[in-house]
Design a protein around this motif. Structure first.
Motif, PDB file in Angstrom:
ATOM      1  N   LYS A 181       1.023  12.275   4.571  1.00 28.43           N
ATOM      2  CA  LYS A 181      -0.506  11.486   3.941  1.00 28.43           C
ATOM      3  C   LYS A 181      -0.601  10.291   4.034  1.00 28.43           C
ATOM      4  O   LYS A 181      -1.232   9.723   4.390  1.00 28.43           O
ATOM      5  CB  LYS A 181      -0.621  12.439   2.256  1.00 28.43           C
ATOM      6  N   VAL A 182       0.710   9.489   3.685  1.00 27.57           N
ATOM      7  CA  VAL A 182       0.662   8.174   3.316  1.00 27.57           C
ATOM      8  C   VAL A 182       0.686   7.534   5.079  1.00 27.57           C
ATOM      9  O   VAL A 182      -0.332   6.379   5.571  1.00 27.57           O
ATOM     10  CB  VAL A 182       1.997   7.847   2.379  1.00 27.57           C
ATOM     11  N   ARG A 183       1.131   8.186   5.579  1.00 26.29           N
ATOM     12  CA  ARG A 183       1.557   7.702   7.008  1.00 26.29           C
ATOM     13  C   ARG A 183       0.123   8.311   8.001  1.00 26.29           C
ATOM     14  O   ARG A 183       0.409   6.892   9.113  1.00 26.29           O
ATOM     15  CB  ARG A 183       3.090   8.498   7.955  1.00 26.29           C
ATOM     16  N   GLU A 184      -0.058   8.673   7.736  1.00 25.53           N
ATOM     17  CA  GLU A 184      -1.451   8.605   8.625  1.00 25.53           C
ATOM     18  C   GLU A 184      -2.262   7.818   8.059  1.00 25.53           C
ATOM     19  O   GLU A 184      -2.900   7.318   8.794  1.00 25.53           O
ATOM     20  CB  GLU A 184      -2.151  10.713   8.381  1.00 25.53           C
ATOM     21  N   HIS A 185      -2.769   7.581   6.442  1.00 23.62           N
ATOM     22  CA  HIS A 185      -3.208   6.505   5.826  1.00 23.62           C
ATOM     23  C   HIS A 185      -3.064   5.162   6.971  1.00 23.62           C
ATOM     24  O   HIS A 185      -3.545   4.278   7.420  1.00 23.62           O
ATOM     25  CB  HIS A 185      -2.880   6.735   4.336  1.00 23.62           C
ATOM     26  N   LEU A 186      -1.552   4.635   6.607  1.00 19.56           N
ATOM     27  CA  LEU A 186      -1.750   3.647   7.540  1.00 19.56           C
ATOM     28  C   LEU A 186      -1.941   3.899   8.609  1.00 19.56           C
ATOM     29  O   LEU A 186      -2.742   2.712   9.365  1.00 19.56           O
ATOM     30  CB  LEU A 186       0.346   3.126   7.716  1.00 19.56           C
ATOM     31  N   ARG A 187      -2.290   4.725   9.427  1.00 22.39           N
ATOM     32  CA  ARG A 187      -2.186   4.610  11.058  1.00 22.39           C
ATOM     33  C   ARG A 187      -3.476   4.548  10.642  1.00 22.39           C
ATOM     34  O   ARG A 187      -4.504   3.485  12.194  1.00 22.39           O
ATOM     35  CB  ARG A 187      -1.875   6.504  12.197  1.00 22.39           C
ATOM     36  N   VAL A 190       0.919  -1.484   0.294  1.00 26.06           N
ATOM     37  CA  VAL A 190      -0.430  -0.037  -0.496  1.00 26.06           C
ATOM     38  C   VAL A 190       1.036   1.580   0.250  1.00 26.06           C
ATOM     39  O   VAL A 190       0.318   2.613  -1.239  1.00 26.06           O
ATOM     40  CB  VAL A 190      -1.626   0.025   1.271  1.00 26.06           C
ATOM     41  N   TRP A 191       1.920   0.942   1.271  1.00 20.35           N
ATOM     42  CA  TRP A 191       2.585   2.770   0.684  1.00 20.35           C
ATOM     43  C   TRP A 191       3.305   2.736  -0.339  1.00 20.35           C
ATOM     44  O   TRP A 191       3.457   3.728  -0.759  1.00 20.35           O
ATOM     45  CB  TRP A 191       3.984   2.066   1.753  1.00 20.35           C
ATOM     46  N   ASP A 192       4.026   1.710  -1.425  1.00 23.73           N
ATOM     47  CA  ASP A 192       4.165   1.756  -2.397  1.00 23.73           C
ATOM     48  C   ASP A 192       3.905   2.710  -3.738  1.00 23.73           C
ATOM     49  O   ASP A 192       3.839   3.300  -4.478  1.00 23.73           O
ATOM     50  CB  ASP A 192       5.159   1.151  -2.597  1.00 23.73           C
ATOM     51  N   ALA A 193       2.265   1.934  -3.953  1.00 25.37           N
ATOM     52  CA  ALA A 193       1.174   1.694  -4.264  1.00 25.37           C
ATOM     53  C   ALA A 193       0.610   3.954  -4.505  1.00 25.37           C
ATOM     54  O   ALA A 193       1.067   3.984  -5.294  1.00 25.37           O
ATOM     55  CB  ALA A 193      -0.067   1.276  -4.577  1.00 25.37           C
ATOM     56  N   LEU A 194       0.798   4.163  -3.197  1.00 25.80           N
ATOM     57  CA  LEU A 194      -0.186   5.393  -2.429  1.00 25.80           C
ATOM     58  C   LEU A 194       1.344   6.335  -2.778  1.00 25.80           C
ATOM     59  O   LEU A 194       0.924   7.490  -3.406  1.00 25.80           O
ATOM     60  CB  LEU A 194      -0.143   5.389  -1.115  1.00 25.80           C
TER      61      LEU A 194
END
Length: 651
Positions: free
Chosen positions: A622-628, A604-608
């Motif tokens: 934004k990606v870090r917040e999405h993972l959280r 998911v990280w690489d895709a985003l």
């Protein structure tokens, strides 16, 4: 759930296992056919783990009455006090010996034995080997000698009356005056001492023509001579063993008894010494001891070969035994290089210089090259008269060798090298010496063959692993060529997944499977029709059903491939969710393989963080917040925390 194996799929060392089995068979044959009793005990528990047939026959107890018993629980040892103390003594000293231990057979007969035990390390396990030798015949021979000797005392008490009989006794009789001069000597003593009776009369015991030695080879002092001991003490000396070395360097071993005779005034009148020739007994004992030492050396070399694939270590162990057991001054092993067809130095002991280390002999040239080409032993008894150019260089370097043996090393019909041994003084050797030299050469050949086999297997494993990697990377590139939108994604997530998985303590072998799984995570999409996989519009519900089948397709494609079964966790399970709402099996929490849980976060990280045709890449925050936000529902919370707390995902 698919578990990663403890070893990589290319770690097949069946050839080495076979070598170990062959070594065990050789040792087992020695164990089963030995003419001494042998017990094997566990050094920690003291329990008997094995017993050989000879001991079972000697003592009359069955194998079941030995195995899994402590030594003093076996009937033969119950009444022997030494057996209760020997185990503790072994743990402390690693070695123990009893010269005359009485063991009782199951039938009640007493058997005198010599009992020797050593502690050995087999792999990581300590074992005790007890060698038990029946010395009944030796004891009977000694008793017969004593009986014969005691019977002769009655004859010797009145020498003048019985001299005609004494002259024909099968033992030597020498009569000394109180000042130790010889006054009488029978022919048997004359033969043992190497002088005629007339030449011996009037001589003292310390005459320089002969000298006497202890069993360890040290010379007897004047005070230790049997007649001098009796003169000094006035007491009988019994069963004193010594060697007689005559002026011609001939050696005999005798059992000595010395008897003082006193006159009516209680003054010493004479000392009568009897000499029983036991040279044959001593020679037999020495042969047995030498044979035992040779067997022990071969076992130690076998262990060094089978528990190490370090050629230098194996050769050092072998050459140490070559020098000690064969009593040579120097020895080396030359390894055959089939590419250059030369013999090259690999290990040596006993050399004064390093010249030997630089010698390279072409096959067929020089003594070693000839031994290798003809596959037969070469012996040069006198190097001062002839030597090849290769040995000439060594002799000029100051080694001063006078004789040479070269033995070819052959294993499984293949030439492995040559074992060379050197003497710095003239020596003569019997058949037993030559046979043992050949046995040591056979061990050297086995060691070299083992290491060569291991190196070849290692090389094959590396080449196979490289082929696996190239194949898997080719499959992943083929998928990216079909779907240009994900170009580079597979390689990136493979690298990041391995980095993150390492933080969870996965072994190197497991990380190999993780990398392969990441590279093949979307391999199932190869079975998805282009109309669905490359569709620009949103997929219909029916099309999503087909798309989700790519995990099942991955399982079907990869599971028949044995070496990829442990890599299936990611291709099959990376769409499972922590809360159980994922696919294909709806696994929940820890039911999802760890590798798949780690990969899901990285994927998911690489895709985003990558541009897609339908959106631009997201920022890092934004990606870090999405993972959280998905922690505890989509993702494993612990994996998310480790991921965000580390610097693995920084782009």
């Amino acid at each position: 759930m698919i578990k990663a194996p403890a070893r990589t799929p290319f770690s097949d060392l069946s050839g080495i296992d076979q070598s170990l089995i062959n070594s065990e068979l050789r040792y087992r044959r020695l164990f089963e056919t030995a003419q001494d009793g042998i017990l094997i005990l566990n050094a920690e528990t003291g329990l008997i783990s094995d017993v050989n047939p000879y001991l079972i026959e000697m003592l009359g107890y069955s194998r079941e009455e030995f195995v899994e018993k402590k030594l003093w629980e076996v009937g033969a040892f119950k009444d022997v006090e030494a057996s209760r103390n020997s185990f503790l003594a072994l743990q402390k000293n690693k070695y123990i010996r009893y010269e005359n231990l009485p063991l009782k057979t199951k039938g009640g007969r007493l058997v005198p034995v010599e009992f020797v035990s050593n502690v050995y390390l087999v792999g990581e396990e300590k074992v005790i080997q007890c060698n038990i030798r029946d010395i009944s015949d030796r004891k009977r021979a000694e008793a017969a000698l004593r009986a014969k000797d005691e019977a002769n005392w009655s004859l010797i008490e009145n020498l003048e009356d019985h001299w005609l009989l004494i002259k024909h006794l099968p033992i030597g009789v020498v009569v000394h005056a109180p000042d130790t001069r010889i006054v009488m000597c029978n022919p048997e003593a004359s033969q043992l001492l190497g002088k005629s009776p007339d030449q011996m009369l009037g001589k003292g015991a310390g005459d320089p023509y002969w000298h006497f030695v202890h069993e360890d080879g040290t010379r007897l002092t004047e005070e230790e001579l049997p007649v001098n001991q009796v003169v000094a003490s006035g007491h009988l000396l019994k069963n004193f063993v010594m060697g007689i070395i005559r002026g011609t360097d001939e050696e005999s071993w005798v059992l000595v008894n010395a008897y003082p005779e006193f006159g009516s005034d209680e003054q010493l009148r004479q000392v009568v010494v009897t000499l029983a020739d036991i040279s044959n007994i001593k020679c037999a004992e020495e042969r047995i001891q030498r044979h035992l030492e040779h067997l022990t050396a071969l076992v130690e070399i076998d262990r060094a070969i089978n528990f190490s694939f370090d050629l230098n270590l194996s050769m050092t162990t072998l050459l140490t035994h070559v020098i000690v057991q064969l009593e040579v001054d120097a020895a080396d092993v030359l390894l055959f290089n089939p590419q250059s067809r030369t013999l090259e130095f690999v290990a040596g002991r006993g050399f004064n210089t390093k010249t030997i280390e630089h010698v390279r002999q072409p096959l067929g040239e020089g003594y070693a090259g000839g031994a290798a080409q003809e596959r037969s032993m070469v012996h040069v008894p006198d190097l001062t008269k002839e030597h090849d150019s290769f040995l000439g260089e060594i002799l000029l370097a100051g080694e001063e060798f006078v004789s040479y043996f070269g033995v070819p090393l052959i294993a499984k019909g293949q030439l492995m090298g040559v074992l060379e041994v050197f003497h710095r003084s003239p020596q003569s050797h019997d058949e037993n010496w030559l046979d043992f030299l050949k046995a040591l050469a056979a061990q050297a050949a086995i060691a070299i063959d083992n290491v060569t086999l291991f190196d070849n297997l290692q090389r094959s494993n590396i080449e196979l692993a490289q082929a696996y990697n190239a194949t898997i990377e080719g499959w992943s590139r083929a998928l990216e060529l079909r779907d240009n939108e994900t170009e580079g994604h597979t390689q990136r997530v493979a690298v990041l997944t391995v980095k993150l998985a390492r933080l969870f303590g996965l072994s190197d072998e497991e990380l190999v499977q993780v990398r392969w799984g990441a590279l093949l995570h979307d391999i199932g999409k190869m079975a998805i029709p282009d109309a669905i996989l490359l569709k620009h519009d949103s997929l219909t519900e029916a099309e999503w059903v087909v798309m989700r089948n790519h995990t099942a397709f991955a399982f079907e494609m990869l599971s028949p491939i044995r070496y990829l079964r442990s890599a299936l966790d990611i291709p099959y399970s990376h769409h499972e969710k922590w809360d159980g709402t994922g696919y294909p099996l709806g696994l929940k929490g820890d039911q999802i393989p760890l590798a798949a849980r780690i990969f899901a976060v990285v994927d998911v990280w690489d895709a985003l963080r990558s541009d897609r045709r339908y959106r631009s890449s997201w920022s890092v925050e934004k990606v870090r917040e999405h993972l959280r936000s998905l922690s505890g529902t989509h993702f494993d919370p612990h994996v998310v925390k480790v991921c965000l707390d580390s610097d693995v995902l920084i782009y």
